[in-house]
Design a protein around this motif. Structure first.
Motif, PDB file in Angstrom:
ATOM      1  N   MET A 151       0.883  -1.288   0.108  1.00  0.00           N
ATOM      2  CA  MET A 151      -0.030   0.032  -0.078  1.00  0.00           C
ATOM      3  C   MET A 151       0.934   1.087  -0.107  1.00  0.00           C
ATOM      4  N   ASN A 152       0.332   2.297  -0.670  1.00  0.00           N
ATOM      5  CA  ASN A 152       1.102   3.506  -0.580  1.00  0.00           C
ATOM      6  C   ASN A 152       1.266   4.061   0.744  1.00  0.00           C
ATOM      7  N   LYS A 153       2.279   4.949   1.002  1.00  0.00           N
ATOM      8  CA  LYS A 153       2.320   5.469   2.305  1.00  0.00           C
ATOM      9  C   LYS A 153       1.418   6.298   2.782  1.00  0.00           C
ATOM     10  N   ILE A 154       1.138   6.079   4.111  1.00  0.00           N
ATOM     11  CA  ILE A 154       0.029   6.869   4.729  1.00  0.00           C
ATOM     12  C   ILE A 154       0.423   8.165   5.666  1.00  0.00           C
ATOM     13  N   PHE A 155      -0.378   9.126   5.414  1.00  0.00           N
ATOM     14  CA  PHE A 155       0.063  10.436   6.146  1.00  0.00           C
ATOM     15  C   PHE A 155      -1.130  10.902   7.200  1.00  0.00           C
ATOM     16  N   ALA A 156      -1.666  10.102   8.155  1.00  0.00           N
ATOM     17  CA  ALA A 156      -2.759  10.438   8.976  1.00  0.00           C
ATOM     18  C   ALA A 156      -2.653  11.789   9.617  1.00  0.00           C
ATOM     19  N   GLN A 157      -3.739  12.599   9.759  1.00  0.00           N
ATOM     20  CA  GLN A 157      -3.525  13.738  10.329  1.00  0.00           C
ATOM     21  C   GLN A 157      -3.887  13.622  11.823  1.00  0.00           C
ATOM     22  N   THR A 158      -3.358  12.458  12.269  1.00  0.00           N
ATOM     23  CA  THR A 158      -3.930  12.080  13.811  1.00  0.00           C
ATOM     24  C   THR A 158      -2.889  12.617  14.704  1.00  0.00           C
ATOM     25  N   LEU A 159      -3.151  12.432  16.132  1.00  0.00           N
ATOM     26  CA  LEU A 159      -2.590  12.879  17.198  1.00  0.00           C
ATOM     27  C   LEU A 159      -1.518  11.416  17.336  1.00  0.00           C
ATOM     28  N   PHE A 160      -2.039  10.659  17.519  1.00  0.00           N
ATOM     29  CA  PHE A 160      -1.039   9.152  17.702  1.00  0.00           C
ATOM     30  C   PHE A 160      -1.583   7.995  16.859  1.00  0.00           C
ATOM     31  N   LEU A 161      -2.690   7.842  16.395  1.00  0.00           N
ATOM     32  CA  LEU A 161      -3.036   6.729  15.586  1.00  0.00           C
ATOM     33  C   LEU A 161      -2.458   6.517  14.321  1.00  0.00           C
ATOM     34  N   GLY A 162      -1.463   5.535  14.284  1.00  0.00           N
ATOM     35  CA  GLY A 162      -0.999   5.133  13.049  1.00  0.00           C
ATOM     36  C   GLY A 162       0.340   5.908  12.947  1.00  0.00           C
ATOM     37  N   LYS A 163       0.857   6.578  14.138  1.00  0.00           N
ATOM     38  CA  LYS A 163       2.031   7.328  13.626  1.00  0.00           C
ATOM     39  C   LYS A 163       3.295   6.180  13.642  1.00  0.00           C
ATOM     40  N   ASN A 164       3.158   5.117  14.274  1.00  0.00           N
ATOM     41  CA  ASN A 164       3.923   3.933  13.917  1.00  0.00           C
ATOM     42  C   ASN A 164       3.214   2.883  13.075  1.00  0.00           C
ATOM     43  N   LEU A 165       3.825   2.854  11.928  1.00  0.00           N
ATOM     44  CA  LEU A 165       2.775   1.857  11.023  1.00  0.00           C
ATOM     45  C   LEU A 165       3.773   0.814  10.539  1.00  0.00           C
ATOM     46  N   ILE A 166       3.288  -0.262  10.779  1.00  0.00           N
ATOM     47  CA  ILE A 166       4.134  -1.471  10.454  1.00  0.00           C
ATOM     48  C   ILE A 166       3.301  -2.067   9.224  1.00  0.00           C
ATOM     49  N   ASP A 167       3.900  -1.928   8.157  1.00  0.00           N
ATOM     50  CA  ASP A 167       3.147  -2.405   6.800  1.00  0.00           C
ATOM     51  C   ASP A 167       3.665  -3.541   6.187  1.00  0.00           C
ATOM     52  N   LEU A 168       3.318  -4.755   6.368  1.00  0.00           N
ATOM     53  CA  LEU A 168       3.922  -6.122   5.975  1.00  0.00           C
ATOM     54  C   LEU A 168       3.148  -6.311   4.350  1.00  0.00           C
ATOM     55  N   PRO A 169       4.043  -6.793   3.496  1.00  0.00           N
ATOM     56  CA  PRO A 169       3.480  -7.138   2.270  1.00  0.00           C
ATOM     57  C   PRO A 169       2.508  -8.222   2.216  1.00  0.00           C
ATOM     58  N   GLU A 170       2.829  -9.426   3.190  1.00  0.00           N
ATOM     59  CA  GLU A 170       2.223 -10.470   3.276  1.00  0.00           C
ATOM     60  C   GLU A 170       2.190 -10.886   5.021  1.00  0.00           C
ATOM     61  N   CYS A 171       1.126 -11.177   5.396  1.00  0.00           N
ATOM     62  CA  CYS A 171       1.073 -12.042   6.971  1.00  0.00           C
ATOM     63  C   CYS A 171      -0.018 -12.830   7.029  1.00  0.00           C
ATOM     64  N   HIS A 172       0.296 -13.758   7.975  1.00  0.00           N
ATOM     65  CA  HIS A 172      -1.104 -14.483   8.355  1.00  0.00           C
ATOM     66  C   HIS A 172      -2.346 -13.806   8.824  1.00  0.00           C
ATOM     67  N   SER A 173      -2.181 -12.986   9.969  1.00  0.00           N
ATOM     68  CA  SER A 173      -3.074 -12.284  10.459  1.00  0.00           C
ATOM     69  C   SER A 173      -2.488 -11.063  11.166  1.00  0.00           C
ATOM     70  N   THR A 174      -2.857  -9.822  10.914  1.00  0.00           N
ATOM     71  CA  THR A 174      -2.611  -8.793  11.639  1.00  0.00           C
ATOM     72  C   THR A 174      -2.672  -8.539  12.966  1.00  0.00           C
ATOM     73  N   ASN A 175      -3.899  -9.356  13.411  1.00  0.00           N
ATOM     74  CA  ASN A 175      -4.141  -9.378  14.762  1.00  0.00           C
ATOM     75  C   ASN A 175      -2.996 -10.185  15.610  1.00  0.00           C
ATOM     76  N   THR A 176      -2.803 -11.271  14.912  1.00  0.00           N
ATOM     77  CA  THR A 176      -1.720 -12.136  15.626  1.00  0.00           C
ATOM     78  C   THR A 176      -0.221 -11.545  15.531  1.00  0.00           C
ATOM     79  N   ILE A 177      -0.154 -10.859  14.647  1.00  0.00           N
ATOM     80  CA  ILE A 177       1.143 -10.047  14.464  1.00  0.00           C
ATOM     81  C   ILE A 177       1.088  -8.800  15.761  1.00  0.00           C
ATOM     82  N   ALA A 178       0.134  -8.197  15.816  1.00  0.00           N
ATOM     83  CA  ALA A 178      -0.045  -7.283  16.773  1.00  0.00           C
ATOM     84  C   ALA A 178       0.174  -7.913  18.291  1.00  0.00           C
TER      85      ALA A 178
END
Ligand code: BTN
Length: 253
Positions: A1-28
Motif C-alpha cells: 500500500m502507498n505510504k499513509i500520512f494520517a493527520q492524527t495525534l497518535f493513531l498510525g504514527k507507528n505503521l508496520i506495513d507488511l507485504p504479506e502476513c497470516h493475521s495482523t491481529n496475531t502479529i500485533a
C-alpha cells in the motif's frame, strides 16, 4: 500500500506495513508480547493469508484490494465490564467514514459488523489483555472490503461495488484512523452515554420483528438494545427480554 500520512495525534504514527502476513491481529499480539509497542501503532498488510474473524470464523480478503489492519491501544481507563465500548467506538468510526463515502443504507449489525442493507462490507475482531479488573492492551482488527468486487459469499459487498468506483486504500485508511482517534478520545473523555446512544441509533434490525436462532431453536423477537456489558437484548412475543452473548445467537431472517 502507498505510504499513509494520517493527520492524527497518535493513531498510525507507528505503521508496520507488511507485504504479506497470516493475521495482523496475531502479529500485533506477538509484538505486544515480545517488545514495548507504542499505543496507536498499526499493523497493516496487503495480503492476509489466515485472517481471523469472530466466532472462530476465517476472514477472506483478496490480496491488494482491501484494508486488513490492526490497531494497538492501551485502554487501561476501561474496567473489564466496559470492554464493549471498544466495539462501539470501532464500529461507529467505520460507520462515520463510510457515511461520507457511500450512499445511505449503512448500519451496524451487533456486535460490530458493518452492513449495507443486507450485505456485509466490514468486520471487526477485538482482542484484549487484562490487568486485574481493567483492560491493559487492546488489538482492534479491522477488515474492510474496499475494491474487491467478487466474493464467494453472496452476503458480502464492498465499497467499490456500492459506489461503482475504486477507492485509494491509503486515503481510506488515513481517514478511518482520524475517525477512530476522535471516537476513542470521546470515550476517554467520558462520552460513553452519547456513544451508546449513537451506536443504538445505527443498529441493524433495531425495533423490528425477526427470526433468531439460539441453542438450535428458532424464535421471533425484536432487538430492543444492548445491556451495560454489551449483550444483545431481544424482546420475545410474550414480552420476556432475553440477553445474548455473541456465540449464543444467530440472526436468521
Ligand atoms: C468478523 O467479521 O468476523 C471479523 C473480521 C475481522 C477481520 C480483521 S482483518 C484484520 C484483522 N486481522 C485478523 O486476523 N482479523 C482482523
Amino acid at each position: 500500500m502507498n505510504k499513509i500520512f494520517a493527520q492524527t495525534l497518535f493513531l498510525g504514527k507507528n505503521l508496520i506495513d507488511l507485504p504479506e502476513c497470516h493475521s495482523t491481529n496475531t502479529i500485533a499480539a506477538e509484538l505486544l508480547s515480545r517488545q514495548s509497542v507504542a499505543e496507536g501503532s498499526v499493523v497493516t498488510t496487503d495480503h492476509q493469508t489466515a485472517g481471523r474473524g469472530q466466532r472462530g470464523n476465517s476472514w477472506e480478503a483478496a490480496a491488494g484490494k482491501n484494508l486488513t489492519f490492526s490497531i494497538i491501544l492501551k485502554p487501561s481507563f476501561l474496567h473489564v465490564q466496559e470492554q464493549f465500548s471498544l466495539n462501539i467506538i470501532t464500529s461507529l468510526a467505520i460507520y462515520d467514514l463510510l457515511t461520507e463515502l457511500l450512499p445511505p443504507g449503512l448500519s451496524i449489525k451487533w456486535p460490530n459488523d458493518i452492513y449495507y442493507y443486507q450485505q456485509k462490507l466490514g468486520g471487526i475482531l477485538i482482542e484484549n489483555t487484562l490487568k486485574n479488573t481493567s483492560l491493559e492492551w487492546s488489538v482492534l482488527g479491522i477488515g474492510l472490503n474496499v475494491n474487491q468486487t467478487r466474493f464467494k459469499d453472496g452476503k458480502a459487498s464492498s465499497m467499490a461495488i456500492i459506489a461503482g468506483k475504486d477507492f485509494a486504500r491509503a486515503a481510506v485508511l488515513e481517514r478511518l484512523l482520524l475517525k477512530l482517534e476522535s471516537r476513542y478520545l470521546q470515550l476517554k473523555a467520558g462520552g460513553v452515554a452519547a456513544l451508546r446512544k449513537e451506536y443504538l441509533s445505527r443498529l441493524y434490525w433495531l425495533g423490528e420483528v425477526h427470526t433468531f436462532r439460539s441453542a438450535g431453536e428458532d424464535f421471533n423477537g425484536k432487538i430492543i438494545g444492548i445491556d451495560k456489558v454489551g449483550r444483545l437484548a431481544v424482546c420475545l412475543p410474550d414480552d420476556e427480554i432475553r440477553y445474548f452473548w455473541i456465540k449464543e445467537i444467530e440472526f436468521i431472517r
